[in-house]
Design an enzyme around this catalytic site. Structure first.
Site, mmCIF file in Angstrom:
data_model
loop_
_atom_site.group_PDB
_atom_site.id
_atom_site.type_symbol
_atom_site.label_atom_id
_atom_site.label_comp_id
_atom_site.label_asym_id
_atom_site.label_seq_id
_atom_site.Cartn_x
_atom_site.Cartn_y
_atom_site.Cartn_z
ATOM 1 N N ASP A 68 49.953 27.104 48.499
ATOM 2 C CA ASP A 68 50.673 27.174 47.228
ATOM 3 C C ASP A 68 51.333 25.829 46.986
ATOM 4 O O ASP A 68 52.040 25.314 47.851
ATOM 5 C CB ASP A 68 51.722 28.283 47.233
ATOM 6 C CG ASP A 68 52.078 28.728 45.820
ATOM 7 O OD1 ASP A 68 52.588 27.879 45.056
ATOM 8 O OD2 ASP A 68 51.838 29.896 45.478
ATOM 9 N N THR A 104 53.601 40.346 37.235
ATOM 10 C CA THR A 104 53.839 39.067 37.894
ATOM 11 C C THR A 104 54.660 38.173 36.970
ATOM 12 O O THR A 104 54.969 38.542 35.837
ATOM 13 C CB THR A 104 52.515 38.352 38.213
ATOM 14 O OG1 THR A 104 51.863 38.000 36.971
ATOM 15 C CG2 THR A 104 51.587 39.236 39.035
ATOM 16 N N TYR A 118 43.545 28.704 28.861
ATOM 17 C CA TYR A 118 43.479 29.714 29.922
ATOM 18 C C TYR A 118 42.215 30.552 29.806
ATOM 19 O O TYR A 118 41.506 30.800 30.788
ATOM 20 C CB TYR A 118 44.720 30.596 29.801
ATOM 21 C CG TYR A 118 44.815 31.759 30.753
ATOM 22 C CD1 TYR A 118 45.237 31.575 32.063
ATOM 23 C CD2 TYR A 118 44.531 33.058 30.324
ATOM 24 C CE1 TYR A 118 45.358 32.656 32.938
ATOM 25 C CE2 TYR A 118 44.649 34.129 31.184
ATOM 26 C CZ TYR A 118 45.063 33.930 32.486
ATOM 27 O OH TYR A 118 45.175 35.006 33.337
ATOM 28 N N LYS A 176 39.165 30.802 32.504
ATOM 29 C CA LYS A 176 38.838 32.071 33.150
ATOM 30 C C LYS A 176 37.385 32.464 32.898
ATOM 31 O O LYS A 176 36.736 33.077 33.754
ATOM 32 C CB LYS A 176 39.788 33.168 32.668
ATOM 33 C CG LYS A 176 41.211 33.007 33.191
ATOM 34 C CD LYS A 176 41.260 32.885 34.708
ATOM 35 C CE LYS A 176 42.652 33.044 35.270
ATOM 36 N NZ LYS A 176 42.691 32.838 36.740
#
Length: 303
Positions: free
Chosen positions: A38, A198, A164, A168
């Site tokens: 990360d 999230t 995005y 994806k």
């Protein structure tokens, strides 16, 4: 501790928080040794810190598992390579990679800047490629391995996240390419489109009627990393995990075709195409229209 992944070595990107963290913890709980990657950035990709990955390693170790931290940026070739090198250096092999790392920078297409486009595509799509590229070389030699990319239902299109959405969609094509190209070496590749609570989903401008927790997604990922998935021939697939729901997406294919006698002209196409080939309606169009109607009523739309 379980043994679904006993003896396996798994690397997870974006593993410091949210779904990535849940995947890392679940893999370790099932017996895998884990590389926790990360870069430690905020949702928009700034302010990196290595403490995020290290904290998850401590969680795994406290539960009796084995893990190492790698705080590199996987949007670079060197960063993706270091994730894989860390696995081989620490544990001598690499059996699976799970590419969860991602950021968001929302903007309407007509206002989106290069600085808002490039980092999102680099983190999601290139960040999957860099790890897949390095991992596939190791897995080819091992004659075994599993690649898992993370996509989104927004690969169908997005009103304010063209960067995005494009990334994806690219992940899905990359996964399918990996599945086709690496099958002869015993390597599988699949994609997961999660719907879970999230940091990133908290900003979705609608009420999600089908949504779960990161742990729901992690359970599916552990299965995809396992011998069970390999033995059942699971590769080249895209799965949604949304709480109690697991769904598989259709493979792309032609719907209808028409053939001309002689060369096509624009006039002939205008005459023939509407009735013989037609269109395939965009599923997202109806949702966007519903969102607009709800916004006009000052309500939070459902999805």
């Amino acid at each position: 501790m379980g043994n679904f992944l006993a003896g396996r070595v798994v690397a997870v990107t974006g593993a410091g928080r949210g779904i990535g963290r849940a995947v890392a913890l679940a893999a370790a709980a099932e017996g895998a040794r884990v590389v926790v990657n990360d870069y430690g950035v905020s949702v928009d990709g700034v302010s990196p810190t290595s403490e995020v990955a290290e904290a998850v390693v401590k969680e795994i170790e406290a539960a009796g598992g084995e893990a190492v931290a790698v705080a590199d940026d996987v949007s670079t070739m060197a960063g993706g390579q270091r994730v894989v090198d860390a696995a081989v250096s620490a544990y001598g092999r690499l059996d699976g990679v799970v590419c969860v790392a991602g950021i968001l920078r929302e903007r309407m297409l007509f206002n989106m800047t290069e600085e808002e486009w490039d980092p999102v595509v680099a983190t999601h799509l290139k960040g999957t490629f860099t790890v897949f590229r390095a991992a596939s070389a190791v897995m080819r030699e091992q004659r075994a391995g599993t690649l898992i990319g993370f996509t989104s239902g927004n690969h169908q299109g997005s009103v304010s996240q063209a960067n995005y959405s494009a990334a994806k969609g690219g992940v899905i094509s990359l996964v399918r390419s990996a599945a086709l190209g690496l099958s002869r070496y015993g390597v599988t590749a699949n994609a997961v489109a999660p719907v879970a609570r999230t940091r990133m989903s908290a900003n979705v401008p609608m009420e999600l009627t089908e949504i779960g927790e990161p742990e729901d997604v992690a359970a599916l990922v552990v299965y995809l990393l396992s011998d069970a998935a390999r033995e059942q021939g699971v590769t080249g697939q895209v799965y949604t995990a949304a709480g109690p729901k697991i769904a598989v997406w259709a493979q792309p294919r032609e719907l209808r075709a028409v053939y001309a006698e002689g060369p096509w002209t624009p006039e002939r196409i205008a005459e023939v195409l509407p009735g013989s080939v037609g269109v395939d309606p965009m599923p997202m169009s109806e949702r966007v229209e519903a969102m607009a109607r709800a916004a006009a009523r000052k309500e939070r739309p459902n999805a």
